[in-house]
Scaffold this motif. Structure first.
Motif, mmCIF file in Angstrom:
data_model
loop_
_atom_site.group_PDB
_atom_site.id
_atom_site.type_symbol
_atom_site.label_atom_id
_atom_site.label_comp_id
_atom_site.label_asym_id
_atom_site.label_seq_id
_atom_site.Cartn_x
_atom_site.Cartn_y
_atom_site.Cartn_z
ATOM 1 N N PRO A 1 37.602 39.943 42.040
ATOM 2 C CA PRO A 1 38.116 40.049 43.188
ATOM 3 C C PRO A 1 39.285 38.980 43.921
ATOM 4 C CG PRO A 1 36.180 38.808 42.819
ATOM 5 C CD PRO A 1 36.519 39.103 41.876
ATOM 6 N N ALA B 1 40.902 36.476 44.976
ATOM 7 C CA ALA B 1 40.230 34.051 46.038
ATOM 8 C C ALA B 1 41.427 33.468 45.223
ATOM 9 C CB ALA B 1 38.736 34.815 45.713
ATOM 10 N N LEU C 1 30.773 35.987 42.984
ATOM 11 C CA LEU C 1 31.823 36.201 43.310
ATOM 12 C C LEU C 1 32.631 37.573 43.483
ATOM 13 C CD1 LEU C 1 33.606 34.356 45.314
ATOM 14 C CD2 LEU C 1 35.471 34.596 43.391
ATOM 15 N N VAL D 1 30.243 39.319 46.501
ATOM 16 C CA VAL D 1 30.820 38.907 48.285
ATOM 17 C C VAL D 1 32.281 40.014 48.478
ATOM 18 C CG1 VAL D 1 31.704 37.320 49.793
ATOM 19 C CG2 VAL D 1 30.223 36.721 47.533
ATOM 20 N N ARG D 2 31.985 40.540 50.266
ATOM 21 C CA ARG D 2 32.831 41.140 50.399
ATOM 22 C C ARG D 2 34.181 40.514 51.080
ATOM 23 N NH1 ARG D 2 32.582 46.373 51.659
ATOM 24 N NH2 ARG D 2 29.913 46.746 51.408
ATOM 25 N N GLY D 3 34.940 40.529 50.717
ATOM 26 C CA GLY D 3 36.088 39.241 51.522
ATOM 27 C C GLY D 3 36.859 40.804 52.604
ATOM 28 N N SER D 4 37.107 39.399 53.538
ATOM 29 C CA SER D 4 37.719 39.828 55.477
ATOM 30 C C SER D 4 38.714 39.446 54.753
ATOM 31 C CB SER D 4 36.328 38.971 56.106
ATOM 32 O OG SER D 4 36.844 37.401 55.778
ATOM 33 N N ARG E 1 41.280 39.954 49.949
ATOM 34 C CA ARG E 1 40.676 38.308 49.766
ATOM 35 C C ARG E 1 39.492 37.737 50.133
ATOM 36 N NH1 ARG E 1 44.115 34.335 47.130
ATOM 37 N NH2 ARG E 1 45.774 36.326 48.079
ATOM 38 N N VAL E 2 38.962 37.558 49.162
ATOM 39 C CA VAL E 2 37.247 36.812 49.440
ATOM 40 C C VAL E 2 37.679 34.825 50.108
ATOM 41 C CG1 VAL E 2 35.244 35.856 48.621
ATOM 42 C CG2 VAL E 2 35.808 37.727 48.157
ATOM 43 N N ASP F 1 33.407 34.182 54.238
ATOM 44 C CA ASP F 1 33.114 34.658 53.799
ATOM 45 C C ASP F 1 32.131 34.712 52.556
ATOM 46 O OD1 ASP F 1 34.056 37.045 54.458
ATOM 47 O OD2 ASP F 1 35.958 36.523 52.477
ATOM 48 N N TYR G 1 28.100 34.976 53.437
ATOM 49 C CA TYR G 1 27.055 35.639 52.474
ATOM 50 C C TYR G 1 25.736 34.571 52.405
ATOM 51 C CZ TYR G 1 25.695 36.936 47.290
ATOM 52 O OH TYR G 1 24.881 37.580 46.454
#
Length: 423
Positions: A135, A137, A152, A155-158, A163-164, A168, A172
């Motif tokens: 992901p 980050a 990681l 985890v959903r990135g905003s 991008r995490v 975020d 989480y």
């Protein structure tokens, strides 16, 4: 009702065109005065364009990634009254979000890892990714996730392009989910989707500067291991004695001091090379760029006149600049004018790296992680704290022998830390 046309403002410094990096509004949105409408990228800075009026967005003048001339129509807003169909003489004011692009490397503020938390069973906003999918980050976020015991990829990135971000990770942890088997199922689900990410804005500038640096400079890298046991003992002693009153010291201010002292004998490293004019400029002032990772890209805030700073003064300035860069608050002056760069991946520093020069500088010193290792000292096997310096030089103007001697000088200073303060 009328229409207020906002044109691309003159940002100064003779800039004739800029890249439209990101829209913060869309057609149909209601905006208020001073609300940020768009980000534009110059060769040196990311700049916010705010609205001078209240109204409704009725047209956008370009797409992200498009290069627009100063004076071209940026956005049209429906307003009460007559508006300014012919555009007023005043350009839209420019809000200083100045976030200059840095050509280099990784996060800079050394910190000891926090004790890992137990990995959450199934908490927070989740996203299914392949086991080998990496992901987006920053290194700082990856380190934070490691300390928290978070995978990681769950985890959903905003952030942009998914991008995490740090928030975020907190989301989480804060938001529990009832189905404990969901992350396991999601983690092993097949995926066949694809995503194309346009390289624009700061990422494009970073790519261009990296490519330019590797194409123009003749990179030469040199790696040496250093016994930092003594300097770490000194750092721990100073922190115990003065940390509460003067602030904690990381290794970085000691490295800055070592650069300053070593450069007295190797002034050719504290220089800029204009390859078009074929001129090398050696500088007496030591302006140390400290490569810093932020959520929007790599930046190099500059510790100015490091030769005139104490350990604690350097430490405070490094901390201040790193925070400003990560928060997008660093000024253009704070992010330009370095004469030599120091880059570190902190706890993620690895064994060896090959840092890319920050043109037009001719030297960059890269710091790898500290590890405890058995070493033979005076015929005895002892445990020592060892660290590699992975540094790069412009071989067009720096000879390999001089580069090696320079790093050896830094090694001697760090292994005998009293010599850092002998005038």
């Amino acid at each position: 009702m009328g229409t207020h046309v906002i044109k691309m403002p003159d940002i100064g410094e003779g800039i004739a065109e800029v890249e439209l990096s990101q829209w913060h509004v869309k057609v149909g949105d209601l905006v208020v005065e001073d609300q940020v409408l768009a980000d534009v990228m110059t060769d040196k800075a990311m700049v916010d364009i705010p609205s001078p009026v209240h109204g409704k967005v009725i047209a956008l003048g370009g797409q992200p990634g498009e290069v627009m001339a100063v004076g071209s129509v940026l956005i049209s807003i429906e307003v009460e009254g007559a508006g300014n169909l012919k555009e007023s003489d005043k350009p839209a004011p420019v809000a200083a979000k100045e976030t200059p692009v840095a050509p280099k490397v990784e996060a800079v503020v050394e910190s000891k890892p926090a004790a890992p938390r137990a990995a959450p069973v199934c908490q927070g906003p989740m996203v299914a990714r392949e086991a080998n999918e990496r992901p987006l980050a920053s290194p700082a976020v990856r380190k934070h996730a490691l300390d928290l015991g978070i995978q990681l990829r769950l985890v959903r990135g905003s952030g942009p392009a998914g991008r995490v971000l740090h928030e975020d990770l907190e989301a989480y942890l804060a938001q529990g989910q009832s189905n404990a088997s969901a992350p396991v199922a999601a983690a092993y689900a097949q995926r066949h989707d694809e995503e194309q990410i346009q390289v624009i804005g700061m990422r494009r500038k970073i790519a261009q500067r990296m490519q330019e640096a590797t194409q123009r400079a003749a990179h030469f890298s040199y790696v040496e291991e250093i016994d930092v046991t003594a300097i770490e003992e000194l750092r721990a002693h100073l922190n115990e004695k003065h940390g509460a009153s003067r602030g904690k010291l990381t290794l970085l201010p000691f490295l800055v001091r070592a650069l300053v002292v070593a450069l007295r004998d190797f002034p050719q490293m504290n220089a800029r090379y204009d390859d078009e004019a074929q001129v090398i400029t050696r500088l007496g002032a030591v302006h140390v760029g400290v490569a810093t990772q932020s959520d929007v890209g790599l930046m190099v805030p500059v510790v100015r006149h490091a030769e005139a700073r104490s350990l604690w003064d350097s430490a405070a300035e490094i901390s201040r600049l790193a925070t400003a860069a990560r928060n997008g608050k660093a000024s253009r002056d704070e992010l330009s004018g370095s004469t030599i760069t120091l880059t570190s991946l902190g706890a993620l520093g690895g064994i060896v790296s090959t840092p890319v020069l920050n043109l037009p500088e001719v030297a960059i010193v890269g710091v790898n992680k500290i590890v405890e290792r058995p070493m033979v000292v005076k015929g005895q096997v002892v445990i020592r704290k060892m660290m590699n310096l992975s540094s790069s030089f412009d071989h067009r103007v720096v000879d390999g022998m001089d580069a090696a001697l320079f790093i050896q000088a830094i090694r001697g200073l760090l292994e005998q830390p009293a010599t850092l303060f002998v005038e």
